[in-house]
Design a protein around this motif. Structure first.
Motif, PDB file in Angstrom:
ATOM      1  N   LEU A 228       0.814  -1.208   0.000  1.00  0.00           N
ATOM      2  CA  LEU A 228       0.000   0.000   0.000  1.00  0.00           C
ATOM      3  C   LEU A 228       0.855   1.268   0.000  1.00  0.00           C
ATOM      4  CD1 LEU A 228      -2.935   1.101   0.224  1.00  0.00           C
ATOM      5  CD2 LEU A 228      -2.583   1.171   2.707  1.00  0.00           C
ATOM      6  N   MET A 229       1.879   1.307   0.874  1.00  0.00           N
ATOM      7  CA  MET A 229       2.621   2.557   1.083  1.00  0.00           C
ATOM      8  C   MET A 229       4.128   2.483   0.897  1.00  0.00           C
ATOM      9  SD  MET A 229       0.649   4.076   4.449  1.00  0.00           S
ATOM     10  CE  MET A 229       0.876   2.629   5.470  1.00  0.00           C
ATOM     11  N   GLY A 230       4.706   1.278   0.814  1.00  0.00           N
ATOM     12  CA  GLY A 230       6.156   1.184   0.737  1.00  0.00           C
ATOM     13  C   GLY A 230       6.806   1.782   1.973  1.00  0.00           C
ATOM     14  N   ARG A 231       7.873   2.564   1.784  1.00  0.00           N
ATOM     15  CA  ARG A 231       8.606   3.124   2.927  1.00  0.00           C
ATOM     16  C   ARG A 231       8.019   4.460   3.412  1.00  0.00           C
ATOM     17  NH1 ARG A 231      15.020   2.399   3.128  1.00  0.00           N
ATOM     18  NH2 ARG A 231      14.503   2.835   5.318  1.00  0.00           N
ATOM     19  N   PHE A 232       6.792   4.744   3.013  1.00  0.00           N
ATOM     20  CA  PHE A 232       6.082   5.902   3.570  1.00  0.00           C
ATOM     21  C   PHE A 232       6.020   5.778   5.096  1.00  0.00           C
ATOM     22  CE2 PHE A 232       2.193   7.783   5.243  1.00  0.00           C
ATOM     23  CZ  PHE A 232       2.206   9.055   4.695  1.00  0.00           C
ATOM     24  N   VAL A 233       5.898   4.540   5.575  1.00  0.00           N
ATOM     25  CA  VAL A 233       5.858   4.278   7.016  1.00  0.00           C
ATOM     26  C   VAL A 233       7.130   4.801   7.677  1.00  0.00           C
ATOM     27  CG1 VAL A 233       5.849   2.460   8.766  1.00  0.00           C
ATOM     28  CG2 VAL A 233       4.357   2.274   6.781  1.00  0.00           C
ATOM     29  N   CYS A 234       8.272   4.571   7.035  1.00  0.00           N
ATOM     30  CA  CYS A 234       9.559   5.017   7.591  1.00  0.00           C
ATOM     31  C   CYS A 234       9.606   6.533   7.725  1.00  0.00           C
ATOM     32  CB  CYS A 234      10.708   4.551   6.704  1.00  0.00           C
ATOM     33  SG  CYS A 234      10.753   2.765   6.404  1.00  0.00           S
ATOM     34  N   GLY A 235       9.096   7.224   6.729  1.00  0.00           N
ATOM     35  CA  GLY A 235       9.190   8.677   6.710  1.00  0.00           C
ATOM     36  C   GLY A 235       8.151   9.405   7.528  1.00  0.00           C
ATOM     37  N   TRP A 236       6.982   8.785   7.746  1.00  0.00           N
ATOM     38  CA  TRP A 236       5.873   9.515   8.368  1.00  0.00           C
ATOM     39  C   TRP A 236       5.322   8.885   9.653  1.00  0.00           C
ATOM     40  CZ3 TRP A 236       3.625  14.094   6.434  1.00  0.00           C
ATOM     41  CH2 TRP A 236       4.146  14.541   5.221  1.00  0.00           C
ATOM     42  N   LEU A 237       5.574   7.593   9.908  1.00  0.00           N
ATOM     43  CA  LEU A 237       4.915   6.933  11.029  1.00  0.00           C
ATOM     44  C   LEU A 237       5.851   6.287  12.051  1.00  0.00           C
ATOM     45  CD1 LEU A 237       1.964   5.136   9.163  1.00  0.00           C
ATOM     46  CD2 LEU A 237       1.943   7.382  10.285  1.00  0.00           C
ATOM     47  N   CYS A 238       7.047   5.929  11.669  1.00  0.00           N
ATOM     48  CA  CYS A 238       7.923   5.191  12.579  1.00  0.00           C
ATOM     49  C   CYS A 238       8.448   6.072  13.718  1.00  0.00           C
ATOM     50  CB  CYS A 238       9.111   4.601  11.813  1.00  0.00           C
ATOM     51  SG  CYS A 238      10.224   3.639  12.874  1.00  0.00           S
ATOM     52  N   PRO A 239       8.174   5.723  14.976  1.00  0.00           N
ATOM     53  CA  PRO A 239       8.644   6.520  16.113  1.00  0.00           C
ATOM     54  C   PRO A 239      10.163   6.659  16.189  1.00  0.00           C
ATOM     55  CG  PRO A 239       6.901   5.036  16.814  1.00  0.00           C
ATOM     56  CD  PRO A 239       7.279   4.639  15.419  1.00  0.00           C
ATOM     57  N   PHE A 240      10.887   5.579  15.873  1.00  0.00           N
ATOM     58  CA  PHE A 240      12.348   5.664  15.957  1.00  0.00           C
ATOM     59  C   PHE A 240      12.917   6.486  14.809  1.00  0.00           C
ATOM     60  CE2 PHE A 240      16.731   3.831  16.250  1.00  0.00           C
ATOM     61  CZ  PHE A 240      16.970   4.264  17.552  1.00  0.00           C
ATOM     62  N   GLY A 241      12.230   6.491  13.678  1.00  0.00           N
ATOM     63  CA  GLY A 241      12.626   7.380  12.586  1.00  0.00           C
ATOM     64  C   GLY A 241      12.438   8.835  12.985  1.00  0.00           C
ATOM     65  N   PHE A 242      11.364   9.106  13.717  1.00  0.00           N
ATOM     66  CA  PHE A 242      11.078  10.448  14.227  1.00  0.00           C
ATOM     67  C   PHE A 242      12.187  10.918  15.173  1.00  0.00           C
ATOM     68  CE2 PHE A 242       8.467  12.869  17.561  1.00  0.00           C
ATOM     69  CZ  PHE A 242       8.602  14.082  16.895  1.00  0.00           C
ATOM     70  N   ILE A 243      12.627  10.032  16.049  1.00  0.00           N
ATOM     71  CA  ILE A 243      13.705  10.369  16.989  1.00  0.00           C
ATOM     72  C   ILE A 243      14.990  10.696  16.236  1.00  0.00           C
ATOM     73  CG2 ILE A 243      15.214   9.416  18.787  1.00  0.00           C
ATOM     74  CD1 ILE A 243      12.736   7.806  19.746  1.00  0.00           C
ATOM     75  N   GLN A 244      15.301   9.922  15.210  1.00  0.00           N
ATOM     76  CA  GLN A 244      16.511  10.185  14.413  1.00  0.00           C
ATOM     77  C   GLN A 244      16.400  11.510  13.657  1.00  0.00           C
ATOM     78  OE1 GLN A 244      18.291   6.424  12.429  1.00  0.00           O
ATOM     79  NE2 GLN A 244      16.170   5.893  12.906  1.00  0.00           N
ATOM     80  N   ASP A 245      15.205  11.812  13.158  1.00  0.00           N
ATOM     81  CA  ASP A 245      14.983  13.087  12.470  1.00  0.00           C
ATOM     82  C   ASP A 245      15.301  14.265  13.387  1.00  0.00           C
ATOM     83  OD1 ASP A 245      14.262  12.129  10.007  1.00  0.00           O
ATOM     84  OD2 ASP A 245      12.110  12.258  10.331  1.00  0.00           O
ATOM     85  N   LEU A 246      14.807  14.193  14.620  1.00  0.00           N
ATOM     86  CA  LEU A 246      15.025  15.278  15.575  1.00  0.00           C
ATOM     87  C   LEU A 246      16.493  15.379  15.982  1.00  0.00           C
ATOM     88  CD1 LEU A 246      11.892  14.945  17.908  1.00  0.00           C
ATOM     89  CD2 LEU A 246      12.213  16.436  15.914  1.00  0.00           C
ATOM     90  N   LEU A 247      17.153  14.243  16.146  1.00  0.00           N
ATOM     91  CA  LEU A 247      18.565  14.250  16.512  1.00  0.00           C
ATOM     92  C   LEU A 247      19.416  14.893  15.420  1.00  0.00           C
ATOM     93  CD1 LEU A 247      18.948  10.669  18.059  1.00  0.00           C
ATOM     94  CD2 LEU A 247      19.268  12.840  19.266  1.00  0.00           C
ATOM     95  N   HIS A 248      19.025  14.673  14.170  1.00  0.00           N
ATOM     96  CA  HIS A 248      19.803  15.224  13.051  1.00  0.00           C
ATOM     97  C   HIS A 248      19.678  16.745  12.960  1.00  0.00           C
ATOM     98  CE1 HIS A 248      22.201  14.692   9.458  1.00  0.00           C
ATOM     99  NE2 HIS A 248      21.381  15.472   8.780  1.00  0.00           N
ATOM    100  N   LYS A 249      18.677  17.306  13.607  1.00  0.00           N
ATOM    101  CA  LYS A 249      18.494  18.751  13.594  1.00  0.00           C
ATOM    102  C   LYS A 249      19.418  19.456  14.595  1.00  0.00           C
ATOM    103  CE  LYS A 249      13.781  18.819  11.841  1.00  0.00           C
ATOM    104  NZ  LYS A 249      14.163  19.504  10.586  1.00  0.00           N
ATOM    105  N   ILE A 250      20.065  18.678  15.453  1.00  0.00           N
ATOM    106  CA  ILE A 250      21.031  19.271  16.389  1.00  0.00           C
ATOM    107  C   ILE A 250      22.208  19.833  15.586  1.00  0.00           C
ATOM    108  CG2 ILE A 250      22.659  18.779  18.268  1.00  0.00           C
ATOM    109  CD1 ILE A 250      20.745  16.585  19.208  1.00  0.00           C
ATOM    110  N   PRO A 251      22.572  21.091  15.797  1.00  0.00           N
ATOM    111  CA  PRO A 251      23.667  21.706  15.020  1.00  0.00           C
ATOM    112  C   PRO A 251      24.977  20.937  15.170  1.00  0.00           C
ATOM    113  CG  PRO A 251      22.452  23.371  16.253  1.00  0.00           C
ATOM    114  CD  PRO A 251      21.960  22.038  16.752  1.00  0.00           C
ATOM    115  N   PHE A 252      25.663  20.770  14.056  1.00  0.00           N
ATOM    116  CA  PHE A 252      26.966  20.107  14.028  1.00  0.00           C
ATOM    117  C   PHE A 252      27.779  20.758  12.922  1.00  0.00           C
ATOM    118  CE2 PHE A 252      29.959  16.623  13.188  1.00  0.00           C
ATOM    119  CZ  PHE A 252      30.333  16.299  14.483  1.00  0.00           C
ATOM    120  N   PRO A 253      29.074  21.024  13.153  1.00  0.00           N
ATOM    121  CA  PRO A 253      29.896  21.744  12.168  1.00  0.00           C
ATOM    122  C   PRO A 253      29.848  21.178  10.756  1.00  0.00           C
ATOM    123  CG  PRO A 253      31.092  21.489  14.219  1.00  0.00           C
ATOM    124  CD  PRO A 253      29.826  20.698  14.376  1.00  0.00           C
ATOM    125  N   LYS A 254      29.852  19.845  10.636  1.00  0.00           N
ATOM    126  CA  LYS A 254      29.841  19.242   9.302  1.00  0.00           C
ATOM    127  C   LYS A 254      28.975  17.992   9.289  1.00  0.00           C
ATOM    128  CE  LYS A 254      32.858  17.563   5.579  1.00  0.00           C
ATOM    129  NZ  LYS A 254      32.207  18.401   4.546  1.00  0.00           N
TER     130      LYS A 254
END
Length: 279
Positions: A90-116
């Protein structure tokens, strides 16, 4: 363009957050230090969400698959396989991008500023094949082959690897139950090392667990090219500017392969396209 893309990102994060709260809404579990064992726990949720999380209302499909794959009674195994095939088709990896809680946590962690921030590196494409090996070895083969005297297999991926289980289930249960603290050993320490490594890597590499380890993402990726809901590129509109490929954090070139197995359907390429060629 950037403001519109950022607005879409935060809209997606809002949906991720609401879904994470909905699937982990047994809030009293965080007070009592106990997991929910009602009838809803017999149903799988689409994303990777630990069964042992005190707030979890449903079962993780990967955990459920391991629990029954080495069992003599395959009825529930058929349900889990059917569930994964249905969601994937039905959705493929749409679940990964929009519904997975651990994917959400990784998204937020990546927003932490880092030089490179690291977009890619030598061996990146080869390392992405590792999640398929993890799926075959730890989710399927080991629970099927290494069984106890009763013929029961163990959930080896959850037991030895899954950082989501450590974060959502292991740490909260240990903090809330004094009796569990005395039983801690090398395995708990090992799982926490993997979790810390995942958290640190997520700050400067976008979704390292999804890219290299997650067996659920490996399953859904197979369905990306054939799922009902998928992206399409209007070649008559496309001007080959390369903006979509540059914006993709999963390093997919939508013009070459719009439904690449690594695409998590986050929608960034669609919002970035200056001529709206991606639908």
């Amino acid at each position: 363009m950037d403001k519109r893309k950022d607005a879409n990102e935060w809209k997606r994060h809002g949906i991720q957050g609401l879904w994470s709260l909905f699937t982990n809404s047994y809030l009293i579990g965080f007070v009592q230090g106990k997991i929910y064992k009602g009838k809803l726990k017999n149903l799988c949720v689409p994303g990777l969400n630990c069964y042992s999380c005190p707030g979890a209302r449903g079962a993780c499909p990967i955990g459920a698959m391991q629990a029954v794959i080495g069992n003599w009674n395959f009825k529930f195994a058929f349900y889990v396989a059917g569930f994964l095939m249905f969601v994937g088709a039905l959705m493929g990896r749409f679940v990964c991008g929009w519904l997975c809680p651990f994917g959400f946590i990784q998204d937020l962690l990546h927003k932490i500023p880092f030089p490179k921030k690291i977009r890619t590196f030598r061996g990146d494409k080869l390392l992405r094949k590792l999640k398929y090996i993890v799926l075959v070895v730890f989710v399927i083969l080991l629970p099927m082959v290494l069984v106890d005297v009763l013929g029961q297999g163990s959930p080896y991926f959850c037991k030895l690897i899954c950082p989501a289980g450590t974060l959502e289930g292991g740490i909260p249960l240990v903090l809330l139950n004094k009796s569990m603290r005395s039983a801690l050993g090398w395995l708990y320490a090992w799982k926490n090392i993997l979790l810390i490594l995942t958290v640190v890597l997520s700050i400067f590499i976008y979704r390292p667990f999804c890219k290299y380890i997650c067996p659920l993402g490996a399953i859904y990726s197979v369905f990306n090219p054939i799922s009902v809901f998928r992206y399409r590129v209007d070649r008559e509109k496309c001007i080959d500017c390369g903006a979509c490929a540059k914006a993709c954090k999963m390093q997919v070139d939508p013009v070459k392969n719009i439904n690449h197995p690594e695409c998590i359907r986050c929608g960034v390429c669609k919002k970035t396209c200056p001529v709206k060629a991606i639908q």
